[in-house]
Design an enzyme around this catalytic site. Structure first.
Site, PDB file in Angstrom:
ATOM      1  N   HIS A   1      -5.949   2.742   1.206  1.00  0.00           N
ATOM      2  CA  HIS A   1      -5.170   3.871   1.728  1.00  0.00           C
ATOM      3  C   HIS A   1      -5.853   4.557   2.914  1.00  0.00           C
ATOM      4  O   HIS A   1      -5.236   4.802   3.945  1.00  0.00           O
ATOM      5  CB  HIS A   1      -4.920   4.912   0.634  1.00  0.00           C
ATOM      6  CG  HIS A   1      -4.417   4.318  -0.646  1.00  0.00           C
ATOM      7  ND1 HIS A   1      -3.420   3.369  -0.672  1.00  0.00           N
ATOM      8  CD2 HIS A   1      -4.769   4.522  -1.935  1.00  0.00           C
ATOM      9  CE1 HIS A   1      -3.183   3.014  -1.931  1.00  0.00           C
ATOM     10  NE2 HIS A   1      -3.988   3.697  -2.716  1.00  0.00           N
TER      11      HIS A   1
ATOM     12  N   ASP B   1       0.910  -1.136   0.000  1.00  0.00           N
ATOM     13  CA  ASP B   1       0.000   0.000   0.000  1.00  0.00           C
ATOM     14  C   ASP B   1       0.953   1.190   0.000  1.00  0.00           C
ATOM     15  O   ASP B   1       1.542   1.511   1.038  1.00  0.00           O
ATOM     16  CB  ASP B   1      -0.882   0.008   1.259  1.00  0.00           C
ATOM     17  CG  ASP B   1      -1.908   1.131   1.205  1.00  0.00           C
ATOM     18  OD1 ASP B   1      -1.544   2.232   0.750  1.00  0.00           O
ATOM     19  OD2 ASP B   1      -3.064   0.916   1.603  1.00  0.00           O
ATOM     20  N   HIS B   2       1.160   1.805  -1.160  1.00  0.00           N
ATOM     21  CA  HIS B   2       2.283   2.732  -1.265  1.00  0.00           C
ATOM     22  C   HIS B   2       2.104   3.961  -0.373  1.00  0.00           C
ATOM     23  O   HIS B   2       3.063   4.657  -0.094  1.00  0.00           O
ATOM     24  CB  HIS B   2       2.562   3.119  -2.720  1.00  0.00           C
ATOM     25  CG  HIS B   2       1.527   3.999  -3.316  1.00  0.00           C
ATOM     26  ND1 HIS B   2       0.356   3.513  -3.838  1.00  0.00           N
ATOM     27  CD2 HIS B   2       1.476   5.340  -3.450  1.00  0.00           C
ATOM     28  CE1 HIS B   2      -0.369   4.520  -4.265  1.00  0.00           C
ATOM     29  NE2 HIS B   2       0.273   5.648  -4.055  1.00  0.00           N
TER      30      HIS B   2
END
Ligand code: NAD
Length: 487
Positions: A239, A176-177
């Protein structure tokens, strides 16, 4: 930096993500010395390329001069194998190549399989990696996977079951950047490093918390993917849920992946899963219509003219636990909004008694303290306090204590992918989503989706350049509150 040793196999190695993010991030790690002599890369995808052609492509993606010595040395560690991931026989070819690389660069059998591929392939690839012996080495074997992790709880569970046949949870790194972003990691530092903050971090002193992930662009080229996903799945399930769980969690026993994840999961478990009535009241969806120089979402390329896909979502989240009962978290995200930014606004309660605002003093009522965490594009904090206005009399006014990461430091900030790839090499899962986190997030989001699927939305309902539909403002004003960021 200490050198790390591993072979990387990038499935989908000629894809957009690989060239745009993954190889440049690896090169940064190379320049910093984390990768040096003992690493190797095999790129693989359906495309037919020679090693040299692949190396040239990678070189181009780094944005350096063609003759840059360091870049040339870096790409000399790259090899390529054309491969259809559904072709079992080909994994033997891959295995041979991997063993060669292992010997050549002395990689100790450490392997990272990076699946930058459509999720429908994850199970197949993981299965063959194991059955064809690519994971039979003396070193570590880790698998990295990209979002989306399923499109609802059931499909996520199927995906996870398929992966779990070959890898255990410790070996699976779900990207999950957002968790790779410097300021997201700063949430933990600011909370648990400061008495001033953490002692007030609860429903006694915090009135509400607002999380906004605002995008200025529309769907661009990703329309066909996005139209099947929507803002709720594409942004909230992953996110936003991750950010919210970092904000809501209790202090972990230690600053390690196991303990942090345990607290995030506990927080997500106490997130109230809405029934139909609650979901309808507490969530708002939107889709953009036409703007001045902007087509409506339904007129974008590759979007059906009657699409009911959500390009915006706002919601109110409630945690049924001792810390947060009565303090809502408001979230919102969408495309074609006023600006591109991510921020968290923590709104504190006002003093119980305002001694400054009495009739003879004509002072405006005290404002609430707000701690804003600016995640991007400019990273920083701002704390709004009330102070005395300079001069005669006794008036108060809000002032801001600001801290912003300066341009030099922000240039030196590691790219999320750089940090995350480094974490995978270290075997640190802190900044990745665990299966439990993913599953609780789906449990919550599925309920909203289910209710939306029963009702036909009145789309389009917001104008490009706004902050979403009017209902997103009503969601918060009806609670006698306001979005801190508003137009
Ligand atoms: P892409 O379409 O650009 O690349 C896909 C790659 O997979 C190509 O190299 C293609 O050759 C390969 N491939 C497809 N089918 C194959 C098969 N049967 N056998 C072997 N190789 C095959 O996709 P992308 O944008 O690079 O995204 C990759 C993954 O990352 C996806 O899961 C996507 O959802 C995710 N992701 C991408 C981004 C992004 O910014 N591009 C952001 C977040 C997540």
């Amino acid at each position: 930096a200490a050198e790390r040793t591993s072979l990387f196999i990038f499935f989908g190695g000629t894809g957009d993500l690989a060239y745009r993010k993954l190889y440049p991030s690896m090169f940064n790690l190379y320049k910093k010395g984390t990768l040096r002599e003992h690493f190797g890369v095999i790129g693989t995808s359906r495309e037919k390329l020679t090693d040299e052609q692949f190396q040239q492509n990678v070189l181009k993606s780094l944005g350096t001069a063609k003759t840059d010595k360091e870049a040339l040395k870096f790409v000399s560690h790259f090899g390529y194998e054309a491969h259809d991931v559904t072709d079992k026989a080909h994994y033997q070819v891959m295995k041979k190549r991997a063993d060669e690389m292992d010997k050549k660069f002395k990689l100790n059998g450490n392997r990272i399989f990076y699946l930058s591929l459509a999720p429908s392939f994850f199970g197949t690839v993981a299965g063959y990696l194991k059955s064809e012996g690519l994971t039979d080495t003396d070193g570590f074997d880790r698998v990295v996977i990209e979002k989306p992790f399923g499109r609802d709880y059931d499909s996520a569970q199927q995906l996870n079951d398929a992966l779990s046949k070959s890898f255990d949870e410790k070996q699976i790194f779900r990207i999950d950047h957002y968790l790779g972003k410097e300021m997201i990691q700063n949430i933990e530092a600011v909370r648990f490093g400061n008495t001033l903050v953490e002692s007030l971090w609860n429903n006694r002193y915090i009135d509400n918390i607002q999380v906004t992930l605002s995008e200025k662009l529309g769907v661009e080229e990703r329309a066909s993917y996005y139209d099947n996903s929507g803002a709720l799945r594409d942004m909230v399930q992953n996110h936003i849920m991750q950010i919210v769980s970092l904000l809501a969690m209790e202090q972990p026993v230690s600053f390690t992946d196991v303990d942090i994840r345990a607290e995030k999961v506990k927080a997500l478990r106490s997130l109230r899963v809405y029934n139909v009535a609650e979901a309808s009241t507490n969530f708002v969806r939107g889709q953009y219509g036409p703007g001045d120089d902007q087509r409506a979402y339904r007129d974008e390329d590759n979007v059906p003219h009657d699409s009911n896909n959500d390009t915006f979502v706002a919601g109110k989240l409630l945690f049924d636990n001792y810390r947060w009962s009565g303090t809502p978290f408001y979230i919102r995200t969408g495309k074609m909004l006023a600006d591109k930014f991510t921020r968290v606004d923590v709104v504190f309660k006002k003093p119980l008694i305002d001694i400054f605002s009495f009739p003879q003093n004509h002072n405006a009522p005290l404002e609430a303290n707000v701690l804003t965490m600016y995640i991007e594009p400019h990273a920083g904090f701002s704390l709004r306090l009330n102070a005395k206005t300079n001069g005669q009399g006794f008036q108060t006014e809000p002032i801001n204590l600001d801290y912003f990461v300066d341009a030099k430091d922000s240039k030196a900030t590691p790219e999320p992918y750089e940090r995350l790839i480094h974490d995978v090499m270290k075997g640190d899962g802190t900044n990745f989503s665990s299966w439990q986190e993913v599953s609780y997030a789906w449990r919550f989001v599925d309920q909203i989706r289910k209710v939306w699927d029963l009702q036909k939305p009145e789309f389009p309902n917001y104008t490009p350049g706004s902050m979403g539909p009017a209902a997103a403002d009503e969601l918060i004003t009806r609670d006698h509150r306001q979005w801190v960021y508003r137009l």
